[in-house]
Design an enzyme around this catalytic site. Structure first.
Site, mmCIF file in Angstrom:
data_model
loop_
_atom_site.group_PDB
_atom_site.id
_atom_site.type_symbol
_atom_site.label_atom_id
_atom_site.label_comp_id
_atom_site.label_asym_id
_atom_site.label_seq_id
_atom_site.Cartn_x
_atom_site.Cartn_y
_atom_site.Cartn_z
ATOM 1 N N GLY A 1 0.837 -1.194 0.000
ATOM 2 C CA GLY A 1 0.000 0.000 0.000
ATOM 3 C C GLY A 1 0.870 1.242 0.000
ATOM 4 N N GLY B 1 -0.156 -5.296 0.675
ATOM 5 C CA GLY B 1 -1.364 -5.044 -0.107
ATOM 6 C C GLY B 1 -1.411 -5.828 -1.415
ATOM 7 C CG ASP C 1 -2.868 -4.433 6.451
ATOM 8 O OD1 ASP C 1 -1.898 -4.882 5.823
ATOM 9 O OD2 ASP C 1 -3.371 -3.327 6.178
ATOM 10 C CD GLU D 1 2.410 -6.102 5.956
ATOM 11 O OE1 GLU D 1 2.974 -7.173 6.259
ATOM 12 O OE2 GLU D 1 1.674 -5.965 4.964
HETATM 13 C C1 QUE Z 1 7.945 -3.212 4.742
HETATM 14 C C2 QUE Z 1 6.669 -3.008 4.269
HETATM 15 C C3 QUE Z 1 6.437 -2.257 3.099
HETATM 16 C C4 QUE Z 1 7.555 -1.730 2.419
HETATM 17 C C5 QUE Z 1 8.843 -1.955 2.905
HETATM 18 C C6 QUE Z 1 9.022 -2.688 4.058
HETATM 19 C C7 QUE Z 1 5.118 -2.009 2.575
HETATM 20 C C8 QUE Z 1 5.013 -1.207 1.400
HETATM 21 C C9 QUE Z 1 6.175 -0.709 0.766
HETATM 22 C C10 QUE Z 1 6.159 0.119 -0.418
HETATM 23 C C11 QUE Z 1 6.944 -0.214 -1.508
HETATM 24 C C12 QUE Z 1 6.974 0.581 -2.650
HETATM 25 C C13 QUE Z 1 6.218 1.732 -2.709
HETATM 26 C C14 QUE Z 1 5.435 2.075 -1.625
HETATM 27 C C15 QUE Z 1 5.418 1.283 -0.486
HETATM 28 O O1 QUE Z 1 7.395 -0.987 1.283
HETATM 29 O O2 QUE Z 1 4.101 -2.471 3.140
HETATM 30 O O3 QUE Z 1 4.720 3.213 -1.690
HETATM 31 O O4 QUE Z 1 6.249 2.541 -3.826
HETATM 32 O O5 QUE Z 1 3.783 -0.940 0.914
HETATM 33 O O6 QUE Z 1 10.266 -2.910 4.557
HETATM 34 O O7 QUE Z 1 5.609 -3.512 4.922
#
Ligand code: QUE
Length: 336
Positions: free
Chosen positions: A67, A116, A147, A139
């Site tokens: 997400g 997500g 989640d 997460e």
């Molecule tokens: C742990 C996570 C997430 C993460 C990195 C972590 C996560 C997540 C993102 C993410 C990746 C690329 C994107 C962005 C978010 O990175 O849940 O907006 O462009 O969504 O170490 O849980």
């Protein structure tokens, strides 16, 4: 010039195709994308010309990395609860729509599939993984919890694998994801275009003939240890059992547990235990309540900062050590 759409939906033969199209952000979901998927899935549900849905991620690297947590962190910092509430409410409603979809829903996973992204795929009937796929629920590394219905999904994986995956955040390859039950078919990357065309023609019945025999489960030698370690009653208990294992697998798992948010480990263990006895809708409701309390913990804003915003990978967790987490402070997060 208008920006490229972040979700591209089109009809192709007997199927509807959804492309998550934010490749530079690893197709991470924002609220606009969630709404676009919701609208098109409802439309196709009632369209007699659409017999199945195929969803993919744009670009070479990701199906969907999760997400848009940077936006969620900003909402938390500015106290904008409605923005965070809308995001999670609509994301989880979409997860439930996918889980109850009356037509075949087929995810083609040819890259990173985390958080997500798991929610956009694993609730569907068919999840095709290639050797480029990488599945994870990381997460705890950002001070959050698994989640998108993961509190329902993970406790149902065999051999307490879900506890291991949800607490450590460690990744599974495409083949291992099939062994674990997160994916349903293993198809080589080189055959994905052919499979995709065949699916549009003939539907999910072509999946079996395009699937490859699975290589052995890389976790097979560790399944007994996973069961033993991750059935301990508490987070410190899990750590103590891992410390008694000799091999490199246990050292990696321990290192992961010592890296992620100590508090997140405690609330994740509780959330996964609770989810084992819930239906998917009830688990999603419980997750929504838990987003409100865990996002307010300093580890969430700090974890997203360290892992995604500044990318220094050096979060200052509070408290910093598993041994210093007060279990009573965790129980309070679950009492609404
Ligand atoms: C742990 C996570 C997430 C993460 C990195 C972590 C996560 C997540 C993102 C993410 C990746 C690329 C994107 C962005 C978010 O990175 O849940 O907006 O462009 O969504 O170490 O849980």
């Amino acid at each position: 010039m208008t920006a490229e759409p972040t979700v591209i939906a089109r009809r192709d033969g007997r199927v509807g195709r959804i492309l998550l199209n934010r490749p530079r952000a690893l197709n991470a979901l924002n609220l606009d994308m969630i709404r676009a998927c919701d609208v098109i899935l409802r439309q196709w549900r009632d369209d007699p010309h659409v017999h199945a849905v195929i969803i993919e991620g744009a670009g070479e690297r990701a199906f969907c990395a999760g997400g848009d947590i940077i936006e969620l962190r900003e909402a938390q910092i500015s106290g904008n609860r409605p923005v965070a509430d809308a995001f999670f409410q609509e994301e989880y409603a979409l997860n439930l729509l996918i889980a109850t979809y009356p037509k075949p829903y087929i995810a083609l996973i040819d890259g990173i599939c985390m958080g997500g992204g798991i929610g956009m795929s694993v609730h569907g009937a068919y999840r095709v993984a290639t050797e480029h796929a990488s599945f994870g629920m990381p997460e705890t590394a950002i001070g959050f919890f698994p989640d998108i219905g993961a509190t329902f999904l993970l406790p149902r994986l065999r051999g307490h694998l879900g506890l291991y995956l949800g607490l450590t955040g460690l990744r599974l390859s495409g083949a291992d994801a099939v062994h674990a039950g997160l994916a349903t078919h293993f198809v080589p990357h080189a055959k994905l275009v052919t499979l995709s065309a065949a699916l549009a023609q003939d539907g999910p019945s072509v999946l079996a003939e395009h699937s490859e025999a699975l290589p052995p489960f890389s976790l097979a030698p560790h399944l007994a240890a996973i069961e033993h370690c991750f059935t301990a009653d508490t987070v410190p208990g899990i750590v103590a059992r891992l410390e008694q294992q000799e091999d490199d697998w246990a050292k990696r798992a321990l290192k992961a547990l010592r890296t992620v948010s100590p508090s997140a480990l405690f609330w994740t263990l509780q959330a996964l235990r609770n989810g084992a006895d819930l239906t998917l809708p009830a688990a999603l409701d419980a997750e929504f309540q838990l987003t409100r309390t865990t996002m307010a913990h300093p580890d969430f804003t700090e974890g997203v900062r360290a892992m995604v915003v500044d990318k220094d990978r050096k979060p200052a967790w509070k408290p910093a050590r598993i041994e210093d987490v007060d279990p009573a402070s965790i129980a309070g997060l679950f009492t609404g």
